[in-house]
Scaffold this motif. Sequence first.
Motif, short mmCIF file in Angstrom:
data_model
loop_
_atom_site.label_atom_id
_atom_site.label_comp_id
_atom_site.label_asym_id
_atom_site.label_seq_id
_atom_site.Cartn_x
_atom_site.Cartn_y
_atom_site.Cartn_z
N GLY A 132 0.81 -1.30 -0.01
CA GLY A 132 0.23 0.02 0.03
C GLY A 132 0.82 1.14 -0.12
O GLY A 132 0.35 2.32 0.44
N ILE A 133 1.97 1.12 -0.37
CA ILE A 133 3.03 2.21 -0.35
C ILE A 133 3.09 2.71 -1.94
O ILE A 133 3.51 2.03 -3.00
N ASP A 134 2.69 3.79 -2.24
CA ASP A 134 2.51 4.48 -3.68
C ASP A 134 4.09 5.40 -3.58
O ASP A 134 4.13 6.51 -3.36
N ALA B 202 16.46 9.08 15.77
CA ALA B 202 16.87 9.29 14.29
C ALA B 202 15.53 8.10 13.44
O ALA B 202 16.09 7.66 12.51
N ASN B 203 14.66 8.37 13.95
CA ASN B 203 13.63 7.50 13.16
C ASN B 203 13.25 8.08 11.66
O ASN B 203 12.28 7.23 11.38
N ARG B 204 13.63 9.00 11.44
CA ARG B 204 13.23 9.36 9.93
C ARG B 204 14.30 9.33 8.98
O ARG B 204 14.31 10.20 8.12
N LEU B 205 15.49 8.86 9.69
CA LEU B 205 16.74 8.82 8.83
C LEU B 205 17.33 7.39 8.76
O LEU B 205 17.47 6.88 10.02
N ALA C 74 21.64 -0.49 -4.06
CA ALA C 74 20.25 0.15 -4.35
C ALA C 74 19.34 -0.73 -3.64
O ALA C 74 18.31 -0.17 -3.16
N SER C 75 19.53 -2.24 -3.62
CA SER C 75 18.38 -2.84 -2.84
C SER C 75 18.46 -2.32 -1.35
O SER C 75 17.26 -2.40 -0.66
N GLY C 76 19.48 -2.11 -0.78
CA GLY C 76 19.54 -1.89 0.46
C GLY C 76 18.93 -0.59 0.78
O GLY C 76 18.13 -0.26 1.91
N VAL C 77 19.00 0.50 -0.04
CA VAL C 77 18.34 1.82 0.03
C VAL C 77 16.79 1.64 0.00
O VAL C 77 16.09 2.37 0.52
N LEU C 78 16.37 0.66 -1.23
CA LEU C 78 15.02 0.66 -1.08
C LEU C 78 14.57 0.05 0.18
O LEU C 78 13.46 0.41 0.64
N ALA C 79 15.04 -0.85 0.81
CA ALA C 79 14.73 -1.35 2.00
C ALA C 79 14.50 -0.50 3.10
O ALA C 79 13.56 -0.43 3.85
N ASP C 80 15.52 0.46 3.31
CA ASP C 80 15.43 1.68 3.98
C ASP C 80 14.15 2.75 3.67
O ASP C 80 13.62 2.97 4.64
N ILE C 81 14.15 2.89 2.54
CA ILE C 81 12.84 3.85 2.02
C ILE C 81 11.61 3.07 2.43
O ILE C 81 10.71 3.73 3.03
N LEU C 82 11.61 1.78 2.32
CA LEU C 82 10.18 0.93 2.56
C LEU C 82 10.25 0.89 4.09
O LEU C 82 8.98 0.87 4.46
N GLY C 83 11.20 0.78 4.75
CA GLY C 83 11.16 1.01 6.10
C GLY C 83 10.75 2.17 6.82
O GLY C 83 9.80 2.00 7.84
N LEU C 84 11.01 3.16 6.18
CA LEU C 84 10.64 4.44 6.84
C LEU C 84 9.12 4.57 5.98
O LEU C 84 8.38 5.28 6.94
#
Length: 381
Positions: free
Chosen positions: A38-40, A166-169, A367-377
Amino acid sequence: MGGSSRVVELVQYGMGGVGRALFGLVTRNASDIYNRLGIDLRYRALVDSRTALHLDENSALSPQHLGHLLAGFQANPPERLKDQAGAVEKPSDLSVLATELDRLRRDDRGARLVVVDVSGASETIMEPVISAALRQGQYAVLANKRPLCGPIADYRQMLAAAGTGANRLRYETTVGAALPVISTVTALQDAQDRVFQVNGTFSGTLAYLTSRLEAGVSYSQAVREAKEKGFTEPDPRDDLGGVDVARKALILARLLGSSLELKDVQIEALYPAELADLDIPGFMESLPQLDAEYAGRVEEAAREGKVLRYLATVTPESCRVGLEKVAKDSPFGRLQGTNNLIVFRTARYDQSPLIVQGPGAGAELTASGVLADILGLARRA
Ligand SMILES: NC(=O)c1ccc[n+]([C@@H]2O[C@H](COP(=O)([O-])OP(=O)(O)OC[C@H]3O[C@@H](n4cnc5c(N)ncnc54)[C@H](OP(=O)(O)O)[C@@H]3O)[C@@H](O)[C@H]2O)c1
């Protein structure tokens, strides 16, 4: 996905290897991510060292437009951002963010914005951009180590702007690419464990070099091989100097609570200062003069049943990176090739330490790790 879906807009700095891989990963998987979580995810701006491309409402949503951009970025050679329709010369990195924050406010639809720093830009450029987004209640994900390695006061301000804990970073990929290094430390800390020491090989290039030295190859030959295989930066001194490993060590030290600055990290460079000013061919030609020294160190270690590894040793009080003798029959001693290995010693993992091992570099993995971070946030946004 109904009412629980949320829009997460990406402003990405850096369109090099990692940036292009991330753009591909997000673009190809956006609809699957939306259906599952549900994340656009929507790209809103792409930025390189000179150019910015703002994607308007139509192009940010249009699979055709994104597919066209993706094909260009993945072409051989890749198309540059400046060649894309609508790309403009950016006045500054901060102004790109300001434009996007203004638009976000005007849209007023509750979308979240994530600054994604996959650039090679300096801390003086990127720290203000990241802090500005965080101060506005938005989010940031970094693969770029530099904004975390500036003066400790700036680092603390940036973390404070990110909110408690640091929960938004997020910046998992700054150390060991997609390997869980930062998240392991934070999970241990959350569990009220005490992390005494983190030891790691954080450079695939230097791991390759030391395993070749161990195999009896001369220092100059090992550096030449690493360069030919594309394991080094164009100027191998960028790897041999140890500063990149020192930045990773500093990020970990600060996570453990230290107030150290980059200048406080003890760094052993694998070439003498006299070779610093040579051009690259001159540097490569001068390497055989170091062969005897490194062969001697390899022999000395072998006499003690040890081998050399380029290690970062981090505690809450100290931070050093350099060649160390380690037992041949130890996790570090057995390490071959370009893998990273990280050993966490804590109050609970003391006699038998916690170990993470695997490839710690590569554009796709990062890049996969960055995406995981983005989705985690985004999950908590
Ligand atoms: N590659 C890996 O395995 C890996 C692993 C972990 C972390 N990282 C980190 O991830 C970052 C990107 O790595 P990479 O391999 O993709 O590097 P890269 O191929 O050298 O790309 C760097 C990108 O940063 C852009 N850039 C430089 N200054 C900028 C600025 N002021 N604003 C916006 N963009 C700017 C460059 O723009 P131009 O194209 O215009 O020069 C380029 O697109 C680096 O910080 C690196 O340390 C990389």
